[in-house]
Write an enzyme that holds these catalytic residues in place. Structure first.
Site, PDB file in Angstrom:
ATOM      1  N   VAL A 129       0.834  -1.203   0.000  1.00  0.00           N
ATOM      2  CA  VAL A 129       0.000   0.000   0.000  1.00  0.00           C
ATOM      3  C   VAL A 129       0.869   1.253   0.000  1.00  0.00           C
ATOM      4  O   VAL A 129       0.627   2.197  -0.762  1.00  0.00           O
ATOM      5  CB  VAL A 129      -0.929  -0.033   1.239  1.00  0.00           C
ATOM      6  CG1 VAL A 129      -1.578   1.315   1.476  1.00  0.00           C
ATOM      7  CG2 VAL A 129      -1.989  -1.106   1.060  1.00  0.00           C
ATOM      8  N   GLU A 162      -7.128   2.311   2.171  1.00  0.00           N
ATOM      9  CA  GLU A 162      -6.818   1.994   0.775  1.00  0.00           C
ATOM     10  C   GLU A 162      -7.609   0.784   0.312  1.00  0.00           C
ATOM     11  O   GLU A 162      -7.836  -0.127   1.085  1.00  0.00           O
ATOM     12  CB  GLU A 162      -5.303   1.707   0.683  1.00  0.00           C
ATOM     13  CG  GLU A 162      -4.753   1.921  -0.659  1.00  0.00           C
ATOM     14  CD  GLU A 162      -5.288   3.195  -1.278  1.00  0.00           C
ATOM     15  OE1 GLU A 162      -6.104   3.068  -2.197  1.00  0.00           O
ATOM     16  OE2 GLU A 162      -4.917   4.305  -0.837  1.00  0.00           O
ATOM     17  N   GLU A 187      -4.140  -6.186  -5.527  1.00  0.00           N
ATOM     18  CA  GLU A 187      -2.838  -6.535  -6.085  1.00  0.00           C
ATOM     19  C   GLU A 187      -3.021  -6.907  -7.552  1.00  0.00           C
ATOM     20  O   GLU A 187      -3.996  -7.549  -7.919  1.00  0.00           O
ATOM     21  CB  GLU A 187      -2.234  -7.710  -5.318  1.00  0.00           C
ATOM     22  CG  GLU A 187      -1.897  -7.312  -3.909  1.00  0.00           C
ATOM     23  CD  GLU A 187      -1.147  -8.397  -3.156  1.00  0.00           C
ATOM     24  OE1 GLU A 187      -0.627  -9.322  -3.789  1.00  0.00           O
ATOM     25  OE2 GLU A 187      -1.102  -8.284  -1.929  1.00  0.00           O
ATOM     26  N   LEU A 230     -18.269 -12.557  -7.674  1.00  0.00           N
ATOM     27  CA  LEU A 230     -19.161 -13.718  -7.621  1.00  0.00           C
ATOM     28  C   LEU A 230     -18.537 -14.894  -8.380  1.00  0.00           C
ATOM     29  O   LEU A 230     -19.242 -15.724  -8.923  1.00  0.00           O
ATOM     30  CB  LEU A 230     -20.529 -13.380  -8.217  1.00  0.00           C
ATOM     31  CG  LEU A 230     -21.484 -12.560  -7.336  1.00  0.00           C
ATOM     32  CD1 LEU A 230     -22.785 -12.291  -8.069  1.00  0.00           C
ATOM     33  CD2 LEU A 230     -21.768 -13.268  -6.013  1.00  0.00           C
ATOM     34  N   CYS A 251      -5.156  -9.392   2.460  1.00  0.00           N
ATOM     35  CA  CYS A 251      -6.168  -8.553   3.119  1.00  0.00           C
ATOM     36  C   CYS A 251      -7.372  -9.312   3.657  1.00  0.00           C
ATOM     37  O   CYS A 251      -7.663  -9.225   4.848  1.00  0.00           O
ATOM     38  CB  CYS A 251      -6.655  -7.476   2.158  1.00  0.00           C
ATOM     39  SG  CYS A 251      -5.393  -6.278   1.788  1.00  0.00           S
ATOM     40  N   LYS A 310      -6.857 -11.631   6.796  1.00  0.00           N
ATOM     41  CA  LYS A 310      -6.418 -10.851   7.964  1.00  0.00           C
ATOM     42  C   LYS A 310      -7.529  -9.900   8.428  1.00  0.00           C
ATOM     43  O   LYS A 310      -7.804  -9.777   9.624  1.00  0.00           O
ATOM     44  CB  LYS A 310      -5.156 -10.078   7.547  1.00  0.00           C
ATOM     45  CG  LYS A 310      -4.651  -9.069   8.531  1.00  0.00           C
ATOM     46  CD  LYS A 310      -3.286  -8.549   8.089  1.00  0.00           C
ATOM     47  CE  LYS A 310      -3.353  -7.536   6.972  1.00  0.00           C
ATOM     48  NZ  LYS A 310      -3.874  -6.216   7.336  1.00  0.00           N
TER      49      LYS A 310
HETATM   50  C1  UDX Z   1      -8.519  -7.121  -1.707  1.00  0.00           C
HETATM   51  C2  UDX Z   1      -9.615  -6.066  -1.938  1.00  0.00           C
HETATM   52  O1  UDX Z   1     -10.231  -6.279  -3.217  1.00  0.00           O
HETATM   53  C3  UDX Z   1      -9.026  -4.681  -1.845  1.00  0.00           C
HETATM   54  O2  UDX Z   1     -10.059  -3.717  -1.968  1.00  0.00           O
HETATM   55  C4  UDX Z   1      -8.337  -4.542  -0.486  1.00  0.00           C
HETATM   56  O3  UDX Z   1      -7.781  -3.273  -0.323  1.00  0.00           O
HETATM   57  C5  UDX Z   1      -7.264  -5.601  -0.322  1.00  0.00           C
HETATM   58  O4  UDX Z   1      -7.868  -6.880  -0.484  1.00  0.00           O
HETATM   59  P1  UDX Z   1      -6.616  -8.312  -3.115  1.00  0.00           P
HETATM   60  O5  UDX Z   1      -6.387  -9.125  -1.882  1.00  0.00           O
HETATM   61  O6  UDX Z   1      -5.452  -7.743  -3.828  1.00  0.00           O
HETATM   62  O7  UDX Z   1      -7.600  -7.082  -2.792  1.00  0.00           O
HETATM   63  O8  UDX Z   1      -7.361  -9.266  -4.179  1.00  0.00           O
HETATM   64  P2  UDX Z   1      -8.828  -9.517  -4.713  1.00  0.00           P
HETATM   65  O9  UDX Z   1      -8.814  -9.393  -6.183  1.00  0.00           O
HETATM   66  O10 UDX Z   1      -9.848  -8.753  -3.983  1.00  0.00           O
HETATM   67  O11 UDX Z   1      -8.983 -11.087  -4.387  1.00  0.00           O
HETATM   68  C6  UDX Z   1      -8.925 -11.581  -3.054  1.00  0.00           C
HETATM   69  C7  UDX Z   1      -9.166 -13.079  -3.033  1.00  0.00           C
HETATM   70  O12 UDX Z   1     -10.513 -13.377  -3.351  1.00  0.00           O
HETATM   71  C8  UDX Z   1      -8.327 -13.884  -4.016  1.00  0.00           C
HETATM   72  O13 UDX Z   1      -7.905 -15.075  -3.400  1.00  0.00           O
HETATM   73  C9  UDX Z   1      -9.272 -14.181  -5.152  1.00  0.00           C
HETATM   74  O14 UDX Z   1      -8.948 -15.341  -5.866  1.00  0.00           O
HETATM   75  C10 UDX Z   1     -10.585 -14.326  -4.393  1.00  0.00           C
HETATM   76  N1  UDX Z   1     -11.762 -14.058  -5.217  1.00  0.00           N
HETATM   77  C11 UDX Z   1     -12.010 -12.778  -5.637  1.00  0.00           C
HETATM   78  C12 UDX Z   1     -12.648 -15.077  -5.523  1.00  0.00           C
HETATM   79  O15 UDX Z   1     -12.444 -16.243  -5.131  1.00  0.00           O
HETATM   80  N2  UDX Z   1     -13.765 -14.784  -6.242  1.00  0.00           N
HETATM   81  C13 UDX Z   1     -14.046 -13.524  -6.682  1.00  0.00           C
HETATM   82  O16 UDX Z   1     -15.096 -13.353  -7.325  1.00  0.00           O
HETATM   83  C14 UDX Z   1     -13.136 -12.495  -6.373  1.00  0.00           C
END
Ligand code: UDX
Length: 440
Positions: free
Chosen positions: A11, A151, A155, A253, A263, A266
């Site tokens: 971040v 934020e 990623e 979804l 994120c 945690k």
């Molecule tokens: C997330 C939040 O989106 C972001 O707003 C916050 O600040 C930090 O955490 P990030 O962890 O980078 O971001 O990834 P994200 O794309 O949100 O995916 C998180 C997890 O959810 C991944 O393991 C992903 O595979 C999973 N996921 C996401 C699903 O299984 N299905 C989905 O439809 C979306």
């Protein structure tokens, strides 16, 4: 306006670099000398598309510098961001705020009057007030302001998320803070990004509530997927059907092996702890955590089942180790639960990931690494897709089938079309759909 960013983790670094791209003078500070040395050579310590270019450009333009000299960087700043880590505390899952408080103490000693201190780290409600108290106790006669500015970067698309966010959340306690943050985000305001100015507490809760809701949404569709498998449904069609309702929305979804990353796991744990500590249990969030944890184990069992009654001695080829594509991050990735469970059952696991090897190597002992995707399919009794990297989408399934010893693909990300897999002579087990057999 001069900005100092304390902490060059995900971040902090992305935000600091993007503020410099807006034209502000930014100094990024870290206690990790190796990290700063790397940044001084204009190399990003994290893998994030586009970041290296922005670092080089803004450094050359003179807007962006890197240092380990905390005090000097704070002393010259108008706005100091705290973007240090808030890891989960072992045992209780609560966020460990000691790095935030330590940074606050050091800022108090070095800052000049009227500094605006902004907490960007994800912190439980009440933390910004505590930071105010800490600084005030150290420097009672010096005016300063505290703001909260959580934020929402993802990623892999962090720069785009910073430059084109759905909204910016700004928690303030006075006019000085509000004015400084409005000025910093003016370039986004000109692009009509909503800037929500609210209290410190509301900003802190908003961050956790947003992440908890998204984690819950993913977990919800994962449970619907389980039902679809049992009754002959197709979760992708159900997801499109419900997602077209504007009140629900189609994003987040995608059913899969459970959410991971730095994120959601945690933050859901910390938020659940906050609820319990404040006499307002967040039962939906508690259930989300439990269901998601169990899911990762279930996914390993799904792969083991695909190997037949005696999985020991069999070989599984794994495509993807990172918690999602376009990152080398493996924090709380489903692979970290699935692979050890397979290895524990006596399975030989051979895996490929385009970026995550360096991060994951020591976390996954007993697993073999392959340099190319097709290599993992050689002699594999089953191939399992754990991360939906684009390069896996286009693999030649026939070529894969020819190299495999067995004939099953377990696609935990639904990246293939069942007909294509079956046509290649393979069995297809995916998420939220019936199993497709090569001979059925
Ligand atoms: C997330 C939040 O989106 C972001 O707003 C916050 O600040 C930090 O955490 P990030 O962890 O980078 O971001 O990834 P994200 O794309 O949100 O995916 C998180 C997890 O959810 C991944 O393991 C992903 O595979 C999973 N996921 C996401 C699903 O299984 N299905 C989905 O439809 C979306």
């Amino acid at each position: 306006m001069r900005v100092t960013m304390i902490g060059t983790g995900y971040v902090g670094l992305v935000s600091g670099v993007c503020f410099s791209e807006f034209g502000f003078d930014v100094t990024c500070v870290d206690i990790d000398e190796a990290k700063i040395a790397k940044l001084k050579k204009l190399q990003s310590p994290i893998y994030e598309p586009g970041l290296d270019d922005l670092i080089a450009r803004n450094h050359e333009a003179g807007h962006l510098t890197f240092t380990t000299d905390f005090d000097a960087a704070v002393a010259e700043a108008d706005v100091v961001f705290i973007a240090v880590g808030t890891p989960s505390r072992r045992g209780d899952g609560e966020a460990d705020l000691s790095y935030v408080f330590e940074a606050a103490r050091r800022i108090a000693h070095a800052m000049r009057p009227e500094t605006v201190v902004v907490i960007k780290s994800t912190v439980v409600v009440g933390t910004c007030r505590k930071v105010h108290e800490i600084i005030e106790a150290e420097r009672p006669d010096v005016p300063f302001s505290i703001c909260s500015n959580p934020e929402f970067l993802r990623e892999g698309s962090a720069i785009e998320d910073f430059m084109r966010p759905d909204r910016v959340i700004v928690g303030v306690e006075d006019e000085r803070g509000e004015k400084a943050l409005r000025q910093l985000y003016r370039p986004l305001y000109l692009r009509e990004t909503p800037i929500v100015v609210t209290t410190l507490e509301n900003a802190e809760i908003t961050k956790y509530a947003a992440n908890a809701f998204l984690a819950m949404k993913i977990t919800f569709i994962n449970e619907i997927a389980n039902l679809c498998e049992k009754v002959g449904g197709d979760v992708q069609q159900v997801a499109s059907g419900i997602g077209l309702d504007n009140r629900i929305g189609g994003k987040f979804l995608h059913a899969g092996p459970g959410y991971g990353g730095s994120c959601f796991p945690k933050d859901t744990n910390a938020f659940a702890a906050t609820g319990r500590n404040n006499g307002a249990p967040q039962l939906l969030v508690e259930a989300t955590i439990a269901v998601n944890d169990a899911r990762k184990r279930d996914m390993a069992d799904r792969i083991l089942e695909a190997l037949g009654p005696n999985p020991a001695g069999k070989t599984v080829g794994v495509l993807g180790i990172a918690f999602k594509p376009n990152t080398d991050d493996v924090r709380d990735a489903p692979s970290l639960v699935i692979v050890p469970r397979l290895v524990g059952a006596g399975v030989r696991v051979r895996a490929h990931d385009p970026e995550a090897r360096e991060q994951a190597e020591r976390l996954l002992p007993g697993m073999e690494w392959c340099d190319q995707p097709y290599e993992v399919t050689e002699g594999a009794d089953a191939v399992a897709v754990l991360t939906e990297w684009n390069i896996y989408r286009g693999l030649d399934l026939k070529r894969m089938a020819d190299k495999m010893a067995g004939d099953t693909v377990v696609d935990l990300r639904n990246i293939y079309r069942p007909e294509d897999v079956v046509e290649a002579g393979l069995n297809y087990i995916s998420i939220g759909k019936k199993a497709y057999g090569a001979d059925t």
